[in-house]
Design an enzyme around this catalytic site. Structure first.
Site, PDB file in Angstrom:
ATOM      1  N   ASP A 166       0.881  -1.181   0.000  1.00  0.00           N
ATOM      2  CA  ASP A 166       0.000   0.000   0.000  1.00  0.00           C
ATOM      3  C   ASP A 166       0.910   1.220   0.000  1.00  0.00           C
ATOM      4  O   ASP A 166       1.416   1.596   1.046  1.00  0.00           O
ATOM      5  CB  ASP A 166      -0.906  -0.036   1.237  1.00  0.00           C
ATOM      6  CG  ASP A 166      -1.756   1.215   1.390  1.00  0.00           C
ATOM      7  OD1 ASP A 166      -1.831   2.013   0.456  1.00  0.00           O
ATOM      8  OD2 ASP A 166      -2.330   1.398   2.484  1.00  0.00           O
ATOM      9  N   GLU A 196      -1.049  10.589   1.068  1.00  0.00           N
ATOM     10  CA  GLU A 196      -2.397  10.000   1.028  1.00  0.00           C
ATOM     11  C   GLU A 196      -2.798   9.511   2.405  1.00  0.00           C
ATOM     12  O   GLU A 196      -3.951   9.626   2.819  1.00  0.00           O
ATOM     13  CB  GLU A 196      -2.424   8.841   0.024  1.00  0.00           C
ATOM     14  CG  GLU A 196      -3.832   8.285  -0.274  1.00  0.00           C
ATOM     15  CD  GLU A 196      -4.282   7.157   0.663  1.00  0.00           C
ATOM     16  OE1 GLU A 196      -5.455   6.768   0.583  1.00  0.00           O
ATOM     17  OE2 GLU A 196      -3.472   6.677   1.477  1.00  0.00           O
TER      18      GLU A 196
HETATM   19 CO    CO Z   1      -2.975   2.939   3.305  1.00  0.00          CO
HETATM   20 ZN    ZN Z   2      -3.294   3.237  -0.003  1.00  0.00          ZN
END
Ligand code: CO
Ligand code: ZN
Length: 328
Positions: A166, A196
């Site tokens: 991720d 993010e």
């Molecule tokens: Co994440």
């Molecule tokens: Zn992510």
């Protein structure tokens, strides 16, 4: 695809410190786009101009940042006290190998808690092998950020485990899409975004400057295929997931339909994703300026936000074929 994923997951790139990842990505896409620039937040914005002046502007966004632990204090014994940067979990962090940008290695540990007390980040410390405070401060500075250390390995025939899957798996996907994408009518802007994990801050400024007609986030999503977990109805190895909704955004229904249809034309499997939590760069793109048609293509991922995030390479290939079909 595995080699590209491995290259990108092994790079240091804590949230807010993504420049090393941006450098590597820039070298990989430079020859395949018309222009590359970075903005004040560190987003890497790569544009491939369309052949039709009336074509659409399509922004694809994959985030480069990785959750971590920021040093807030040093104990006299040389241990580092930390705060989370993004959604790091306590349970998955106990006695884990972590590393800093400057190469210093550490072990993050939780001290025993008093009876009735709930374990919290204040009970965690990082041991970097320093004898005392001054030695620790000669190795790291307050504000340095540790991340789960590199540990990328194959799991069975099709799967790969690593920290930072991720969202480096989607960075690898986006690099690979840009490398293979021919000139099309539409202008395609690949954004490798920052921050993010603390609220899609990079995608917010990138979407403003890119000013797209359509925005598609590329990110991992959670799975519901472990013995006691049935939701979300996402299974590893069963194809790219097209998001319908999560906590941060509701995907544009026409875009969802077009993405699923592109998957079908490409002959790959897709899954419809309804996630009861989480969010992606789509939430920032969707509410940019006067609104953007937005959605997310997800890579199913087990154990998200741990040091062993597991993906299936077949799902990445499916997402790649879907996106290339959609964009052409
Ligand atoms: Co994440
Ligand atoms: Zn992510």
């Amino acid at each position: 695809m595995f080699e590209l994923i491995r290259q990108l997951v092994n790079l240091y790139g804590a949230t807010g410190r993504e420049a090393g990842v941006a450098d590597a990505v820039e070298a990989l896409v430079r020859d395949h786009v018309d222009s590359i620039r970075r903005d004040a937040l560190g987003n890497l914005i790569c544009e491939k101009r369309g052949t039709d002046p009336d074509g659409k502007r399509i922004m694809l966004s994959a985030h480069m940042d990785h959750i971590g632990f920021i040093v807030v204090a040093v104990e006299k014994e040389g241990y580092l006290r930390v705060m989370p940067v993004g959604g790091v979990g306590l349970a998955v962090s106990r006695t884990r190998h972590v590393s800093f940008q400057n190469g210093v290695q550490g072990v993050i540990v939780q001290e025993p808690v008093r009876e009735g007390e709930t374990p919290a980040m204040k009970h965690m410390f990082i041991d970097i092998g320093a004898a005392d405070e001054s030695e620790a401060l000669s190795m790291i500075s307050l504000g340095d950020v540790a991340v789960y250390a590199n540990d990328c390995f194959r799991l069975g025939e099709h799967r790969v485990a690593a920290p930072a899957m991720d969202d480096r798996v989607a960075c690898a996907l986006l690099v690979s899409v840009m490398q293979a994408l021919p000139k099309t009518r539409n202008t395609v802007i690949a954004v490798f975004s920052t921050q993010e994990e603390v609220g899609c801050r990079g995608a917010k400024t990138a979407a403003y400057s890119v000013d797209p007609d359509i925005g598609i986030a590329l990110d991992v999503t959670a799975n519901g295929d472990t013995p006691e977990t049935k939701l979300p109805a996402i299974r590893l190895g069963e194809g790219a997931a097209v998001k319908i909704m999560d906590r941060g955004s509701i995907s544009n229904p026409d875009l969802v339909r077009e993405l699923l249809a592109a998957g079908e034309r490409a002959g790959v499997r897709t899954q419809r994703e309804v996630l009861p939590f989480g969010g992606t760069d789509a939430m920032a793109m969707q509410v940019s300026r006067s609104g953007v048609i937005a959605g997310t293509v997800s890579i199913p991922c087990r154990y998200v936000h741990s040091a062993c995030e597991v993906i299936d390479l077949r799902d990445v290939e499916a997402a790649r074929a879907l996106l290339l079909e959609y964009l052409k």
